[in-house]
Design a protein around this motif. Sequence first.
Motif, PDB file in Angstrom:
ATOM      1  N   ASN A  24      73.474  54.227 -19.990  1.00  0.00           N
ATOM      2  CA  ASN A  24      72.440  53.913 -20.979  1.00  0.00           C
ATOM      3  C   ASN A  24      72.272  55.022 -22.007  1.00  0.00           C
ATOM      4  N   LEU A  25      72.499  56.268 -21.565  1.00  0.00           N
ATOM      5  CA  LEU A  25      72.355  57.420 -22.467  1.00  0.00           C
ATOM      6  C   LEU A  25      73.674  57.833 -23.115  1.00  0.00           C
ATOM      7  N   CYS A  26      74.758  57.073 -22.798  1.00  0.00           N
ATOM      8  CA  CYS A  26      76.090  57.368 -23.341  1.00  0.00           C
ATOM      9  C   CYS A  26      76.517  58.797 -22.980  1.00  0.00           C
ATOM     10  N   LEU A  27      76.286  59.163 -21.723  1.00  0.00           N
ATOM     11  CA  LEU A  27      76.665  60.479 -21.216  1.00  0.00           C
ATOM     12  C   LEU A  27      77.611  60.327 -20.032  1.00  0.00           C
ATOM     13  N   PRO A  28      78.493  61.296 -19.791  1.00  0.00           N
ATOM     14  CA  PRO A  28      79.226  61.307 -18.529  1.00  0.00           C
ATOM     15  C   PRO A  28      78.240  61.447 -17.372  1.00  0.00           C
ATOM     16  N   GLN A  29      78.516  60.774 -16.265  1.00  0.00           N
ATOM     17  CA  GLN A  29      77.595  60.814 -15.130  1.00  0.00           C
ATOM     18  C   GLN A  29      77.401  62.250 -14.612  1.00  0.00           C
ATOM     19  N   GLN A  30      78.510  63.047 -14.642  1.00  0.00           N
ATOM     20  CA  GLN A  30      78.400  64.432 -14.175  1.00  0.00           C
ATOM     21  C   GLN A  30      77.439  65.233 -15.043  1.00  0.00           C
ATOM     22  N   ALA A  31      77.429  64.950 -16.352  1.00  0.00           N
ATOM     23  CA  ALA A  31      76.530  65.676 -17.254  1.00  0.00           C
ATOM     24  C   ALA A  31      75.080  65.333 -16.942  1.00  0.00           C
ATOM     25  N   LEU A  32      74.801  64.049 -16.735  1.00  0.00           N
ATOM     26  CA  LEU A  32      73.443  63.643 -16.398  1.00  0.00           C
ATOM     27  C   LEU A  32      72.990  64.307 -15.097  1.00  0.00           C
ATOM     28  N   SER A  33      73.863  64.332 -14.092  1.00  0.00           N
ATOM     29  CA  SER A  33      73.527  64.974 -12.809  1.00  0.00           C
ATOM     30  C   SER A  33      73.215  66.453 -13.001  1.00  0.00           C
ATOM     31  N   ARG A  34      73.986  67.128 -13.885  1.00  0.00           N
ATOM     32  CA  ARG A  34      73.737  68.553 -14.138  1.00  0.00           C
ATOM     33  C   ARG A  34      72.386  68.770 -14.807  1.00  0.00           C
ATOM     34  N   TYR A  35      72.059  67.910 -15.774  1.00  0.00           N
ATOM     35  CA  TYR A  35      70.769  68.037 -16.451  1.00  0.00           C
ATOM     36  C   TYR A  35      69.624  67.887 -15.449  1.00  0.00           C
ATOM     37  N   ILE A  36      69.734  66.899 -14.559  1.00  0.00           N
ATOM     38  CA  ILE A  36      68.662  66.663 -13.592  1.00  0.00           C
ATOM     39  C   ILE A  36      68.603  67.793 -12.575  1.00  0.00           C
ATOM     40  N   SER A  37      69.744  68.257 -12.103  1.00  0.00           N
ATOM     41  CA  SER A  37      69.758  69.374 -11.141  1.00  0.00           C
ATOM     42  C   SER A  37      69.141  70.633 -11.743  1.00  0.00           C
ATOM     43  N   SER A  38      69.456  70.904 -13.026  1.00  0.00           N
ATOM     44  CA  SER A  38      68.890  72.097 -13.667  1.00  0.00           C
ATOM     45  C   SER A  38      67.381  71.942 -13.856  1.00  0.00           C
ATOM     46  N   LEU A  39      66.911  70.710 -14.116  1.00  0.00           N
ATOM     47  CA  LEU A  39      65.472  70.469 -14.235  1.00  0.00           C
ATOM     48  C   LEU A  39      64.796  70.682 -12.884  1.00  0.00           C
ATOM     49  N   GLU A  40      65.405  70.191 -11.809  1.00  0.00           N
ATOM     50  CA  GLU A  40      64.852  70.403 -10.468  1.00  0.00           C
ATOM     51  C   GLU A  40      64.780  71.895 -10.139  1.00  0.00           C
ATOM     52  N   ALA A  41      65.800  72.637 -10.541  1.00  0.00           N
ATOM     53  CA  ALA A  41      65.807  74.075 -10.277  1.00  0.00           C
ATOM     54  C   ALA A  41      64.675  74.769 -11.025  1.00  0.00           C
ATOM     55  N   GLU A  42      64.441  74.374 -12.276  1.00  0.00           N
ATOM     56  CA  GLU A  42      63.378  74.995 -13.059  1.00  0.00           C
ATOM     57  C   GLU A  42      61.995  74.640 -12.507  1.00  0.00           C
ATOM     58  N   LEU A  43      61.851  73.396 -12.032  1.00  0.00           N
ATOM     59  CA  LEU A  43      60.564  72.952 -11.491  1.00  0.00           C
ATOM     60  C   LEU A  43      60.390  73.363 -10.029  1.00  0.00           C
ATOM     61  N   ASP A  44      61.492  73.828  -9.422  1.00  0.00           N
ATOM     62  CA  ASP A  44      61.478  74.261  -8.025  1.00  0.00           C
ATOM     63  C   ASP A  44      61.037  73.139  -7.092  1.00  0.00           C
ATOM     64  N   THR A  45      61.586  71.947  -7.310  1.00  0.00           N
ATOM     65  CA  THR A  45      61.273  70.809  -6.453  1.00  0.00           C
ATOM     66  C   THR A  45      62.369  69.762  -6.572  1.00  0.00           C
ATOM     67  N   LEU A  46      62.524  68.923  -5.572  1.00  0.00           N
ATOM     68  CA  LEU A  46      63.441  67.789  -5.637  1.00  0.00           C
ATOM     69  C   LEU A  46      62.721  66.605  -6.261  1.00  0.00           C
ATOM     70  N   LEU A  47      63.309  66.058  -7.312  1.00  0.00           N
ATOM     71  CA  LEU A  47      62.704  64.918  -7.996  1.00  0.00           C
ATOM     72  C   LEU A  47      63.166  63.593  -7.395  1.00  0.00           C
ATOM     73  N   PHE A  48      64.339  63.600  -6.771  1.00  0.00           N
ATOM     74  CA  PHE A  48      64.907  62.374  -6.205  1.00  0.00           C
ATOM     75  C   PHE A  48      65.304  62.585  -4.751  1.00  0.00           C
ATOM     76  N   ILE A  49      65.198  61.518  -3.985  1.00  0.00           N
ATOM     77  CA  ILE A  49      65.811  61.448  -2.657  1.00  0.00           C
ATOM     78  C   ILE A  49      67.129  60.722  -2.851  1.00  0.00           C
ATOM     79  N   ARG A  50      68.236  61.403  -2.604  1.00  0.00           N
ATOM     80  CA  ARG A  50      69.551  60.874  -2.932  1.00  0.00           C
ATOM     81  C   ARG A  50      70.281  60.406  -1.676  1.00  0.00           C
ATOM     82  N   LYS A  51      70.786  59.168  -1.721  1.00  0.00           N
ATOM     83  CA  LYS A  51      71.741  58.706  -0.722  1.00  0.00           C
ATOM     84  C   LYS A  51      73.141  58.736  -1.330  1.00  0.00           C
TER      85      LYS A  51
END
Length: 292
Positions: A24-51
């Motif tokens: 939907n954002l026209c991004l590689p999936q790996q890039a989106l995962s990196r953006y979310i992981s870096s946001l979680e690191a900055e917020l110091d919390t897990l935003l998603f429960i991942r299976k």
Amino acid sequence: MNDRQIKCFLEAARTLNFTKAAENLCLPQQALSRYISSLEAELDTLLFIRKNTRNIFLSESGKAFFNLFQRFEVEFENTRSKVKASDPQQVVFGYNTGWNLSFMMPQVFAKCREQMPNLNIILKCMGLSELIDSLYSHKVDAVLTIADYPEHYPELIREPVTEIHRIVLYSDLLATSKLIHSPADLYDQKFFILDDIYVRQMMKKMESYFESYHFVPQFQAADNFETIIANVENGLGVTMMDEWVYNILAHPSIHYVKMNSYHTISFVWHRDSNNAGIPVLREAVAGYFHEK
């Protein structure tokens, strides 16, 4: 924390599917995962429960931040629209770090002010990723950049304005510098490139630029433009750039060979932008090259 991280998180939270959110954002999936992981690191919390990337759920923290960032998104757009409406005669214009455009920009500015006498143009130089991210987040209104990089992003409109030679830079300190007459003579050298998500997406295309010279470059990633130049200056390798890196070409110990291919240069802006200065600036830039 930046707007792109928040946008990726919100889209993933709405779809509960990293793969779909990336599409939907026209991004590689790996890039989106990196953006979310870096946001979680900055917020110091897990935003998603991942299976897996297609089976995710918001954590309790994720639900709280989702509500917060949704409100932020609405408020940000409302505020941005008010600011644009109150200051319609300002354009923030970006272009690639390393380029010297003083040969053209004063004439472009003068042409713009013939139509909008009070137009205020602010220049910003950035790396490729930052240019594209800044367009998305409306931190810049328009950019001049190599056309290849924003080509997969439907929110961005590209208008080709000119072509410039690709070149390969090398130093006097390179052991074989006296024997270099063509890019083919650099087949055994390291080619330093920017460690940038958009550059990495273009690796195969970059390799194709050297097919006529019958070798595949040995690419070596570098953190920033300055690091690339430091390695080239000290004879540790070479780099592919273009004719607009004037300050580097003026260096007494740096030399270059032209390639038999060109970069297309495009004027790029966001489809949603309503800044009245953008078409004026676009016309002035395109007009400059048309007259040449």
